[in-house]
Enzyme design. Structure first.
Site, PDB file in Angstrom:
ATOM      1  CE  LYS A 135      -4.286  -1.692   1.842  1.00 27.41           C
ATOM      2  NZ  LYS A 135      -5.315  -1.587   2.863  1.00 27.41           N
ATOM      3  CE  LYS A 191     -14.236  -4.264   3.013  1.00 30.86           C
ATOM      4  NZ  LYS A 191     -12.912  -3.963   3.556  1.00 30.86           N
ATOM      5  CE  LYS A 242      -7.576  -7.988  -0.492  1.00 29.44           C
ATOM      6  NZ  LYS A 242      -7.698  -7.813   0.896  1.00 29.44           N
TER       7      LYS A 242
HETATM    8  N1  AQP Z   1     -10.884 -11.532  -1.810  1.00 33.93           N
HETATM    9  C1  AQP Z   1     -10.999 -12.057  -0.611  1.00 33.93           C
HETATM   10  N2  AQP Z   1     -11.077 -13.377  -0.470  1.00 33.93           N
HETATM   11  C2  AQP Z   1     -11.222 -13.929   0.747  1.00 33.93           C
HETATM   12  N3  AQP Z   1     -11.311 -13.231   1.887  1.00 33.93           N
HETATM   13  C3  AQP Z   1     -11.239 -11.911   1.799  1.00 33.93           C
HETATM   14  N4  AQP Z   1     -11.298 -10.946   2.720  1.00 33.93           N
HETATM   15  C4  AQP Z   1     -11.177  -9.747   2.112  1.00 33.93           C
HETATM   16  N5  AQP Z   1     -11.056  -9.902   0.781  1.00 33.93           N
HETATM   17  C5  AQP Z   1     -11.074 -11.238   0.558  1.00 33.93           C
HETATM   18  C6  AQP Z   1     -11.473 -11.179   4.156  1.00 33.93           C
HETATM   19  O1  AQP Z   1     -12.568 -10.398   4.596  1.00 33.93           O
HETATM   20  C7  AQP Z   1     -12.310  -9.968   5.929  1.00 33.93           C
HETATM   21  C8  AQP Z   1     -12.445  -8.488   6.037  1.00 33.93           C
HETATM   22  O2  AQP Z   1     -11.575  -7.911   5.110  1.00 33.93           O
HETATM   23  P1  AQP Z   1     -10.980  -6.458   5.228  1.00 33.93           P
HETATM   24  O3  AQP Z   1     -12.054  -5.499   5.393  1.00 33.93           O
HETATM   25  O4  AQP Z   1      -9.912  -6.449   6.259  1.00 33.93           O
HETATM   26  O5  AQP Z   1     -10.177  -6.338   3.880  1.00 33.93           O
HETATM   27  P2  AQP Z   1     -10.593  -6.125   2.357  1.00 33.93           P
HETATM   28  O6  AQP Z   1     -12.008  -6.419   2.062  1.00 33.93           O
HETATM   29  O7  AQP Z   1      -9.568  -6.868   1.630  1.00 33.93           O
HETATM   30  O8  AQP Z   1     -10.492  -4.561   2.248  1.00 33.93           O
HETATM   31  P3  AQP Z   1      -9.630  -3.696   1.337  1.00 33.93           P
HETATM   32  O9  AQP Z   1      -9.647  -2.338   1.925  1.00 33.93           O
HETATM   33  O10 AQP Z   1      -9.984  -3.855  -0.110  1.00 33.93           O
HETATM   34  O11 AQP Z   1      -8.303  -4.403   1.567  1.00 33.93           O
HETATM   35  P4  AQP Z   1      -6.945  -4.059   1.312  1.00 33.93           P
HETATM   36  O12 AQP Z   1      -6.477  -3.810   2.693  1.00 33.93           O
HETATM   37  O13 AQP Z   1      -6.358  -5.249   0.676  1.00 33.93           O
HETATM   38  O14 AQP Z   1      -6.935  -2.806   0.437  1.00 33.93           O
HETATM   39  C9  AQP Z   1     -10.910 -10.419   6.293  1.00 33.93           C
HETATM   40  O15 AQP Z   1     -11.000 -11.602   7.047  1.00 33.93           O
HETATM   41  C10 AQP Z   1     -10.292 -10.673   4.949  1.00 33.93           C
HETATM   42  O16 AQP Z   1      -9.273 -11.638   5.038  1.00 33.93           O
END
Ligand code: AQP
Length: 332
Positions: free
Chosen positions: A112, A200, A197
């Site tokens: 990030k 969101k 991945k």
């Molecule tokens: N693609 C995914 N596949 C499986 N599990 C996922 N999780 C998130 N994306 C996937 C799991 O959902 C929980 C909450 O996630 P989060 O809010 O910590 O993270 P996010 O949805 O990945 O949010 P962001 O903001 O899009 O993430 P980053 O930080 O990557 O920018 C967690 O248990 C997560 O593992």
């Protein structure tokens, strides 16, 4: 009884990845087998460039979706992180326990921070210290288990290290937690870029299925998923990640195994069609219940108020004891 803690960041609309990788297990398994706390971790959403009104709206939407998905406030505690001061209080003690090198080794920080710098933006200090806050989230509740997707396991490992170090230096204060991963669909990938991945907060939305997408939008996104030029359907995540992702999603929605499913398809078209329909059906009740809850906002308010009260009562003694153990004079 086993205590579990898990959270979700209001950085965007919740996705199919969040549901299949985390929330569904919270609903179907975790809230029934343990004393479970589920938190909208809004402080974590402030570690990158953010719009205040959007974070507020997304926090409420995330809480509403958790309830719509089936978290039952009679069985578990649902609350918003910033409503419980103990998270921020304990985070500072975690910063005093962790090292700079440990924080800089975190993959999420490296990725990030690089992204922010590429965009010409500045990197917030809280992005670096994020794992200290996450450790505080977990340790404040003496959690035994932390159900997370693969992307968060490194942070849970760090929380374990910090708990052990704090306990050794200052006397036992924290349970040492462990990460628990679901067996199917631990990592749902972006339909347009199956090597990343489904996240969101990503800017390109064509490969992301949001929980509140209309059925036709879901069908369109799945039908346009990137596959590969190979012929025949096979489950080969390393060489054919797009097809493997569809098989993983279909497997998670139908309760079968991706390898078995691969044998029952000979065209991508049929696989995509069935995957789209399976996703639409899995999300249908959730979307309907979300609509009902939005029509009764007082119900969500009450759940969050009671959830925060319970969370506070659980966390305060642990955090007070940690303040005392580390050498701070108790307030009279
Ligand atoms: N693609 C995914 N596949 C499986 N599990 C996922 N999780 C998130 N994306 C996937 C799991 O959902 C929980 C909450 O996630 P989060 O809010 O910590 O993270 P996010 O949805 O990945 O949010 P962001 O903001 O899009 O993430 P980053 O930080 O990557 O920018 C967690 O248990 C997560 O593992």
């Amino acid at each position: 009884m086993t205590r579990i803690f898990s959270g979700i960041k209001p950085t965007g609309h919740l996705t199919l990845g969040n549901y299949l990788g985390a929330v569904r297990r919270w609903v179907e398994v975790d809230q029934h087998r343990a004393d479970a706390l589920f938190c909208v971790v809004d402080l974590h959403a402030l570690t990158v460039d953010h719009d205040p009104g959007r974070v507020r709206r997304l926090s409420r939407q995330a809480a509403t979706l958790l309830l719509a998905a089936g978290l039952d406030p009679a069985r578990c505690t649902v609350f918003v992180q910033s409503h419980v001061d103990e998270h921020a209080r304990l985070s500072y003690l975690m910063e005093c326990t962790a090292t700079d090198g440990e924080m800089r080794r975190m993959i999420q920080y490296k990725e990030k921070a690089a992204r922010e710098q590429q965009r010409g933006g500045s990197v917030r200090l809280s992005l670096l210290t994020y794992p200290a806050l996450m450790a505080a989230d977990i340790l404040a509740y003496q959690a035994d288990e932390v159900p997370v997707g693969d992307d968060q396991t490194q942070h849970v490992e760090l929380a374990r290290d910090l708990a052990v170090r704090f306990n050794q230096r200052y006397g036992h204060a924290f349970t040492v937690p462990r990460a628990v991963r679901p067996q199917v669909a631990a990592r749902v990938m972006d339909l347009q870029d199956p090597t990343s991945k489904m996240g969101k907060s990503h800017a390109a939305t064509a490969g992301i299925v949001y929980l509140l997408d209309e059925p036709d939008v879901i069908r369109r996104k799945v039908m346009r998923a990137v596959t590969d030029s190979g012929s025949g359907v096979a489950y080969e995540p390393d060489t054919r990640p797009g097809v493997a992702n569809l098989l993983d999603i279909l497997a998670a929605c139908t309760g079968s195994s991706p390898e078995e499913l691969a044998e029952s398809y000979d065209s991508y078209g049929a696989l995509k069609k069935d995957t789209a329909e399976a996703v639409v059906e899995v999300l249908r009740p959730l979307r309907e219940r979300h609509g009902e809850l939005c029509a009764d906002p007082g119900q969500v308010d009450r759940v969050l108020r009671e959830g925060a009260e319970r969370a506070r009562a659980l966390a305060r003694p642990t955090v007070d004891a940690a303040y005392s153990a580390i050498g701070l004079l108790p307030a009279l």
